[in-house]
Design an enzyme around this catalytic site. Structure first.
Site, PDB file in Angstrom:
ATOM      1  N   HIS A 149       0.817  -1.226   0.000  1.00 24.01           N
ATOM      2  CA  HIS A 149       0.000   0.000   0.000  1.00 24.01           C
ATOM      3  C   HIS A 149       0.848   1.272   0.000  1.00 24.01           C
ATOM      4  O   HIS A 149       0.296   2.370  -0.101  1.00 24.01           O
ATOM      5  CB  HIS A 149      -0.943   0.028   1.208  1.00 24.01           C
TER       6      HIS A 149
ATOM      7  N   HIS B  43      -6.350  -7.129  -0.296  1.00 22.85           N
ATOM      8  CA  HIS B  43      -6.497  -5.701  -0.614  1.00 22.85           C
ATOM      9  C   HIS B  43      -5.673  -5.347  -1.846  1.00 22.85           C
ATOM     10  O   HIS B  43      -4.543  -5.822  -1.993  1.00 22.85           O
ATOM     11  CB  HIS B  43      -6.014  -4.854   0.565  1.00 22.85           C
TER      12      HIS B  43
HETATM   13  N1  Q9C Z   1     -11.806  -2.604   9.482  1.00 25.09           N
HETATM   14  C1  Q9C Z   1      -2.590  -5.183   4.270  1.00 25.09           C
HETATM   15  O1  Q9C Z   1      -3.215  -6.220   4.247  1.00 25.09           O
HETATM   16  N2  Q9C Z   1      -7.767  -1.136   7.402  1.00 25.09           N
HETATM   17  N3  Q9C Z   1      -3.152  -4.026   4.651  1.00 25.09           N
HETATM   18  C2  Q9C Z   1      -9.004  -1.752   7.156  1.00 25.09           C
HETATM   19  C3  Q9C Z   1     -10.564  -2.821   8.747  1.00 25.09           C
HETATM   20  C4  Q9C Z   1      -6.731  -1.252   6.436  1.00 25.09           C
HETATM   21  C5  Q9C Z   1      -4.527  -3.978   5.044  1.00 25.09           C
HETATM   22  C6  Q9C Z   1      -9.973  -1.510   8.267  1.00 25.09           C
HETATM   23  C7  Q9C Z   1      -6.361  -2.628   6.010  1.00 25.09           C
HETATM   24  C8  Q9C Z   1      -4.957  -2.626   5.431  1.00 25.09           C
HETATM   25  C9  Q9C Z   1      -1.146  -5.164   3.915  1.00 25.09           C
HETATM   26 ZN    ZN Z   2      -4.255  -7.087   2.807  1.00 26.05          ZN
END
Ligand code: Q9C
Ligand code: ZN
Length: 344
Positions: free
Chosen positions: A161, A199
């Site tokens: 990200h 994601h």
């Molecule tokens: N309720 C990776 O898997 N927040 N990042 C989501 C959840 C961000 C994930 C909120 C999730 C980032 C590397």
């Molecule tokens: Zn992720």
């Protein structure tokens, strides 16, 4: 032949307290115990050989990230203390899109301009962990450049990200992009990235969006329903000389192996057509059915299938660890994926 696994326990020191989730401050999901669980499972498997990464190459880091952004991360914790703040360093104020560029002095403001969510708090040890993860991405790329058919970078914090000059989604430096740039610097003329985290890998997409020499394919939950929301639609296909070298395959919540596999085959087909010298895999196990922050339904055995399907490609592969938050199953979900990849 044992799979080289790159690891540095400094990564365990990064331990932010909280993140914002659906209107509440909750315990940070990207915990040190994740990496510890993966390390313990792999180390006990007999399948891998644990290695320390080499030194992070400053020039390589600056190929991926903007100099002012690197300097911001390096100085953020000291600046935060100097400004009298307590708790983890994080923004609480963000500029909006299209706003005029203004000079920013407060670290609070500089952090706000360099992130897109509240998922990247900075602690006393965050920089050391993020630099170790970047060095591990570099080392995985380097091992493949030197002839390894498969290498695994056990990176934490994750990276996909993070863009050239921004952080977000638990990511500070883009470890996969470092692996790519290391491969290109070692003579590969084309490199592909396959991102299978739940994601979409917005940072990796942004870094290589206009590049004809790097193909980026991502299979992820539809950004209409899930993080990172602002990237990952099928219409995003690259720009300028990189038009056609980005492939987004969004899937709906509830996706199981039967509906995942055709998307994986489509990604593999496109990668094969690109004919890269090497493949970098951003591996996230947050597609798992019991993942606490995600909504796909893959099972532990499906990761062996995923690895085996990808292994049909003849290219050497550098895998870097991204997400996956069900700590109980995480070790197995990584081990089976590597076993699937190695069975060729
Ligand atoms: N309720 C990776 O898997 N927040 N990042 C989501 C959840 C961000 C994930 C909120 C999730 C980032 C590397
Ligand atoms: Zn992720």
């Amino acid at each position: 032949m044992k799979i080289p696994v790159f690891w540095d326990e400094v990564q365990l020191l990064h331990d932010p307290a909280a993140e914002l989730s659906n209107g509440r401050l909750v315990a940070y999901a990207e915990k040190p115990a994740r990496a510890r669980a993966i390390f313990d499972t792999l180390a006990g498997s007999g399948l891998v050989e644990i290695q320390a990464p080499g030194r992070l190459d400053e020039a390589l880091l600056h190929t991926v990230h903007d100099a002012a952004y690197i300097a911001l991360l390096r100085g953020a914790w000291a600046d935060w203390l100097k400004e009298g703040c307590s708790g983890d360093a994080m923004a609480g104020c963000w500029p909006v899109r299209g706003q005029r560029d203004v000079p920013l002095t407060r670290v609070q403001a500089r952090l706000g301009a360099a992130c897109f969510d509240a998922g990247t708090p900075i602690t006393a040890h965050t920089l050391a962990a993020a630099e170790a993860a970047a060095a591990i991405g570099q080392a995985a790329g380097s091992a493949v450049a030197q002839g390894a058919r498969l290498a695994f970078g056990l990176c934490r914090p994750p990276g996909h990200h993070a863009g050239r000059d921004y952080m977000g989604g638990y990511c500070y430096f883009n470890n996969a992009a470092l692996a790519v740039e290391q491969l290109l610097a070692s003579g590969a003329d084309r490199v592909a990235v396959l991102d299978v985290d739940y994601h979409q890998g917005n940072g990796t997409q942004d870094i290589f969006y206009a590049r004809p020499d790097v193909f980026f394919a991502s299979i992820h939950c539809d950004p209409a329903s899930d993080f990172p929301y602002y990237w990952g639609r099928a219409e995003e296909t690259g720009s300028g000389p990189g038009l056609g070298t980005t492939l987004n395959l969004p899937l709906s919540r509830g996706t199981d192996w039967a509906s995942y596999e055709p998307a994986l085959q489509a990604a593999l087909c496109a990668i094969r057509r690109f004919q890269p010298r090497a493949l970098v895999i951003s591996y996230g196990a947050d597609t798992f059915e019991a993942d606490p922050i995600s909504h796909f339904r893959l099972k532990t055995e499906d990761y062996r299938r995923m690895g085996a399907a990808i292994a049909e490609l003849e290219f050497p592969m550098a895998v870097v660890m991204e997400g996956g938050y069900d700590i109980g199953a995480l070790g197995a979900n990584v081990l089976l994926f590597l076993e699937g990849l190695a069975q060729r």
